[in-house]
Design an enzyme around this catalytic site. Structure first.
Site, PDB file in Angstrom:
ATOM      1  N   GLY A  12      76.599  64.785  13.980  1.00 37.08           N
ATOM      2  CA  GLY A  12      76.262  64.833  12.674  1.00 37.08           C
ATOM      3  C   GLY A  12      76.891  66.187  11.208  1.00 37.08           C
ATOM      4  O   GLY A  12      78.231  65.968  11.917  1.00 37.08           O
ATOM      5  N   ILE A  14      76.877  69.103  10.812  1.00 39.15           N
ATOM      6  CA  ILE A  14      77.682  70.558  11.331  1.00 39.15           C
ATOM      7  C   ILE A  14      78.361  69.560  11.602  1.00 39.15           C
ATOM      8  O   ILE A  14      79.962  70.654  11.904  1.00 39.15           O
ATOM      9  CB  ILE A  14      76.830  71.262  11.432  1.00 39.15           C
ATOM     10  CG1 ILE A  14      75.288  71.714  10.693  1.00 39.15           C
ATOM     11  CG2 ILE A  14      77.626  72.554  12.224  1.00 39.15           C
ATOM     12  CD1 ILE A  14      74.116  72.515  10.779  1.00 39.15           C
ATOM     13  N   ARG A  96      61.626  75.770   9.402  1.00 36.09           N
ATOM     14  CA  ARG A  96      62.813  76.063  10.805  1.00 36.09           C
ATOM     15  C   ARG A  96      62.142  75.586  11.717  1.00 36.09           C
ATOM     16  O   ARG A  96      62.101  74.890  12.758  1.00 36.09           O
ATOM     17  CB  ARG A  96      63.467  76.637  10.429  1.00 36.09           C
ATOM     18  CG  ARG A  96      64.384  76.975   9.377  1.00 36.09           C
ATOM     19  CD  ARG A  96      65.788  77.826   9.397  1.00 36.09           C
ATOM     20  NE  ARG A  96      66.542  77.983   7.970  1.00 36.09           N
ATOM     21  CZ  ARG A  96      66.764  78.637   7.555  1.00 36.09           C
ATOM     22  NH1 ARG A  96      65.576  79.061   6.875  1.00 36.09           N
ATOM     23  NH2 ARG A  96      67.312  78.675   6.541  1.00 36.09           N
ATOM     24  N   ASN A 103      63.472  69.436  17.735  1.00 39.32           N
ATOM     25  CA  ASN A 103      64.434  70.228  19.235  1.00 39.32           C
ATOM     26  C   ASN A 103      64.368  70.874  19.943  1.00 39.32           C
ATOM     27  O   ASN A 103      65.314  70.977  20.697  1.00 39.32           O
ATOM     28  CB  ASN A 103      64.567  71.198  18.103  1.00 39.32           C
ATOM     29  CG  ASN A 103      65.195  70.252  16.429  1.00 39.32           C
ATOM     30  OD1 ASN A 103      64.520  69.118  16.224  1.00 39.32           O
ATOM     31  ND2 ASN A 103      65.482  70.975  15.603  1.00 39.32           N
ATOM     32  N   ARG A 159      75.818  84.268   2.432  1.00 40.70           N
ATOM     33  CA  ARG A 159      75.844  83.317   1.128  1.00 40.70           C
ATOM     34  C   ARG A 159      74.906  85.076   0.083  1.00 40.70           C
ATOM     35  O   ARG A 159      75.168  84.331  -1.004  1.00 40.70           O
ATOM     36  CB  ARG A 159      73.188  82.792   1.513  1.00 40.70           C
ATOM     37  CG  ARG A 159      73.778  81.908   1.969  1.00 40.70           C
ATOM     38  CD  ARG A 159      72.361  80.812   2.712  1.00 40.70           C
ATOM     39  NE  ARG A 159      72.727  79.618   3.137  1.00 40.70           N
ATOM     40  CZ  ARG A 159      71.867  78.806   3.061  1.00 40.70           C
ATOM     41  NH1 ARG A 159      71.023  79.637   4.090  1.00 40.70           N
ATOM     42  NH2 ARG A 159      72.024  77.772   4.054  1.00 40.70           N
ATOM     43  N   HIS A 183      66.165  84.085  11.557  1.00 41.99           N
ATOM     44  CA  HIS A 183      66.961  83.084  10.813  1.00 41.99           C
ATOM     45  C   HIS A 183      65.784  82.251   9.578  1.00 41.99           C
ATOM     46  O   HIS A 183      65.330  81.476  10.034  1.00 41.99           O
ATOM     47  CB  HIS A 183      68.186  81.985  11.380  1.00 41.99           C
ATOM     48  CG  HIS A 183      68.895  81.240  10.265  1.00 41.99           C
ATOM     49  ND1 HIS A 183      69.137  81.818   9.290  1.00 41.99           N
ATOM     50  CD2 HIS A 183      69.172  79.829  10.230  1.00 41.99           C
ATOM     51  CE1 HIS A 183      69.799  80.282   8.914  1.00 41.99           C
ATOM     52  NE2 HIS A 183      70.051  79.095   9.234  1.00 41.99           N
TER      53      HIS A 183
HETATM   54  N1  APR Z   1      72.700  65.415  22.475  1.00 42.98           N
HETATM   55  C1  APR Z   1      73.105  65.192  21.617  1.00 42.98           C
HETATM   56  N2  APR Z   1      72.956  64.878  20.026  1.00 42.98           N
HETATM   57  C2  APR Z   1      71.962  64.333  19.281  1.00 42.98           C
HETATM   58  C3  APR Z   1      70.396  65.262  20.149  1.00 42.98           C
HETATM   59  C4  APR Z   1      70.764  64.868  22.355  1.00 42.98           C
HETATM   60  N3  APR Z   1      70.184  65.080  22.966  1.00 42.98           N
HETATM   61  N4  APR Z   1      69.508  64.882  19.593  1.00 42.98           N
HETATM   62  C5  APR Z   1      70.190  64.134  18.317  1.00 42.98           C
HETATM   63  N5  APR Z   1      71.521  64.584  18.622  1.00 42.98           N
HETATM   64  C6  APR Z   1      72.197  64.803  16.936  1.00 42.98           C
HETATM   65  C7  APR Z   1      71.794  63.698  16.326  1.00 42.98           C
HETATM   66  O1  APR Z   1      72.405  62.399  16.640  1.00 42.98           O
HETATM   67  C8  APR Z   1      72.585  63.561  15.139  1.00 42.98           C
HETATM   68  O2  APR Z   1      73.889  63.277  15.026  1.00 42.98           O
HETATM   69  O3  APR Z   1      72.121  66.114  16.329  1.00 42.98           O
HETATM   70  C9  APR Z   1      72.939  65.580  15.084  1.00 42.98           C
HETATM   71  C10 APR Z   1      72.536  66.001  13.923  1.00 42.98           C
HETATM   72  O4  APR Z   1      72.865  65.878  12.524  1.00 42.98           O
HETATM   73  P1  APR Z   1      72.536  66.361  11.582  1.00 42.98           P
HETATM   74  O5  APR Z   1      71.256  65.028  11.287  1.00 42.98           O
HETATM   75  O6  APR Z   1      72.754  65.920  10.834  1.00 42.98           O
HETATM   76  O7  APR Z   1      71.890  67.416  12.089  1.00 42.98           O
HETATM   77  P2  APR Z   1      73.047  68.912  10.801  1.00 42.98           P
HETATM   78  O8  APR Z   1      72.788  68.874   9.338  1.00 42.98           O
HETATM   79  O9  APR Z   1      74.462  68.738  11.309  1.00 42.98           O
HETATM   80  O10 APR Z   1      72.333  70.568  11.239  1.00 42.98           O
HETATM   81  C11 APR Z   1      71.834  70.262  13.010  1.00 42.98           C
HETATM   82  O11 APR Z   1      71.379  72.479  12.917  1.00 42.98           O
HETATM   83  O12 APR Z   1      71.084  73.955  11.085  1.00 42.98           O
HETATM   84  C12 APR Z   1      70.430  73.345  12.302  1.00 42.98           C
HETATM   85  O13 APR Z   1      68.544  72.729  11.012  1.00 42.98           O
HETATM   86  C13 APR Z   1      69.561  72.016  12.075  1.00 42.98           C
HETATM   87  O14 APR Z   1      68.578  71.397  13.516  1.00 42.98           O
HETATM   88  C14 APR Z   1      69.600  70.745  12.833  1.00 42.98           C
HETATM   89  C15 APR Z   1      70.788  71.513  13.597  1.00 42.98           C
END
Ligand code: APR
Length: 305
Positions: A12, A14, A96, A103, A159, A183
């Site tokens: 995603g 990150i 969080r 999660n 930060r 955190h």
């Molecule tokens: N296996 C692999 N990827 C997964 C799974 C899984 N079982 N479940 C969800 N994902 C993927 C989603 O499809 C998504 O693309 O995890 C990705 C998360 O990306 P974003 O929604 O863009 O979130 P992001 O901003 O990257 O944050 C990810 O890090 O900082 C923390 O709170 C934040 O928990 C979050 C995580």
């Protein structure tokens, strides 16, 4: 010297920055990039970034897809799989901790994937709630404690450093600052150890301004959730995790605050919590313990509740 393979779980916001930055810095000869999102987010993002590689003069070799097998052979994995915080329709934002239920389930499948395809990998986890997710990975995978760490302290300290630099009107390079603890909103910025060019920040910045900075650091993640509207911080978290990965890959022995398993350090026993660590080829090679003031210790104890 680049390692053979870096695994990235979650593609995603990150995960995408991690992939691009790892490629740019040539951290690994190969990147394994996995995300369950259909039709094939990981494959798409990897291709997009690879198509930019000639322009930024880097070479990218990768395995990307929806299955964990793309991680096979990874020496280090960075985990971002999980839902981020998102602003609710009424404008409020979740903590969080409210991400926990969703999660944790995702983390269990992540742990299975790691177990199957790269059981000896060193793990840096970013998904929130940070400390609980790292603890879950620890319980399931039971890795040696030096091989599992959570990324939060570098972000929170970064930060803090940025806000102090802005207030003082100096370069971020001249600011040192340390944030300990969980955190979350109860994190523990150690104000007396913040320095500006080696001088205590308390001697340069008025107390009320420093107090305001501490408050802003505590809620800095939420400030971004409000501004974004549909997700949470991703650039600084990715940059922080890349620093940790690079410290490991290049055996830099960098002092980076990270969530590490404490066994008595800072009076914490059996939990992952943000502490100053030395990161090198051995992963978390050391926790740098120092004496906290009674009020700091009290704040740290509160983050565990
Ligand atoms: N296996 C692999 N990827 C997964 C799974 C899984 N079982 N479940 C969800 N994902 C993927 C989603 O499809 C998504 O693309 O995890 C990705 C998360 O990306 P974003 O929604 O863009 O979130 P992001 O901003 O990257 O944050 C990810 O890090 O900082 C923390 O709170 C934040 O928990 C979050 C995580």
């Amino acid at each position: 010297m680049a390692i053979n393979k870096l695994g990235l779980i979650g593609g995603g916001n990150i995960g995408g920055v991690l992939f691009a930055e790892a490629a740019k810095r040539r951290l690994a000869k190969r990147i394994g990039f996995m995300d369950i999102k259909p039709p094939d987010l990981a494959k798409g993002k990897a291709l997009d970034i690879a198509e930019g590689a000639p322009t930024i003069s880097t070479d990218i070799h990768y395995d990307a897809g929806k299955e964990f097998n793309v991680l096979e052979g990874s020496e280090i994995v960075i985990n971002t799989a999980g839902v981020p915080r998102t602003k609710r329709p009424d404008g409020t934002i979740p903590t969080r901790e409210e991400l926990l239920q969703t999660n944790i389930k995702i983390t269990k499948s992540v742990a299975e994937g790691i177990q199957k395809y790269c059981p000896d990998a060193t793990i840096i986890s970013i998904a929130n709630p940070l400390d609980a997710i790292v603890y879950t990975l620890y319980k399931i995978l039971q890795p040696p404690k030096n091989k599992l760490m959570g990324m939060a302290g570098q972000l929170d300290s970064g930060r803090y450093r940025y806000f102090v630099a802005q207030e003082a009107g100096v370069s971020v390079e001249n600011i040192e600052a340390l944030v300990l603890g969980g955190h979350g909103d109860t994190m523990v910025p150690i104000t007396r150890l913040a320095t500006i060019g080696g001088i205590p920040a308390e001697e340069i910045i008025p107390k009320d301004r420093l107090d305001a900075i501490v408050e802003r650091v505590r809620f800095a993640g939420g400030e971004l959730v409000k501004l974004f509207g549909n997700g949470s911080a991703y650039y600084a978290p990715a940059a922080s995790a890349i620093e940790m990965a690079e410290a490991y890959l290049k055996d830099k022995k960098r002092v980076i605050p990270s969530a590490a398993l404490c066994e008595g350090e800072f009076g914490v026993d059996g939990y992952f919590i943000g502490v100053p660590t030395v990161i090198g080829a051995g992963g978390i090679e050391k926790i740098l313990e120092f004496k906290l003031l009674p009020e700091e210790q009290e704040m740290l104890n509160k983050t565990l509740i």
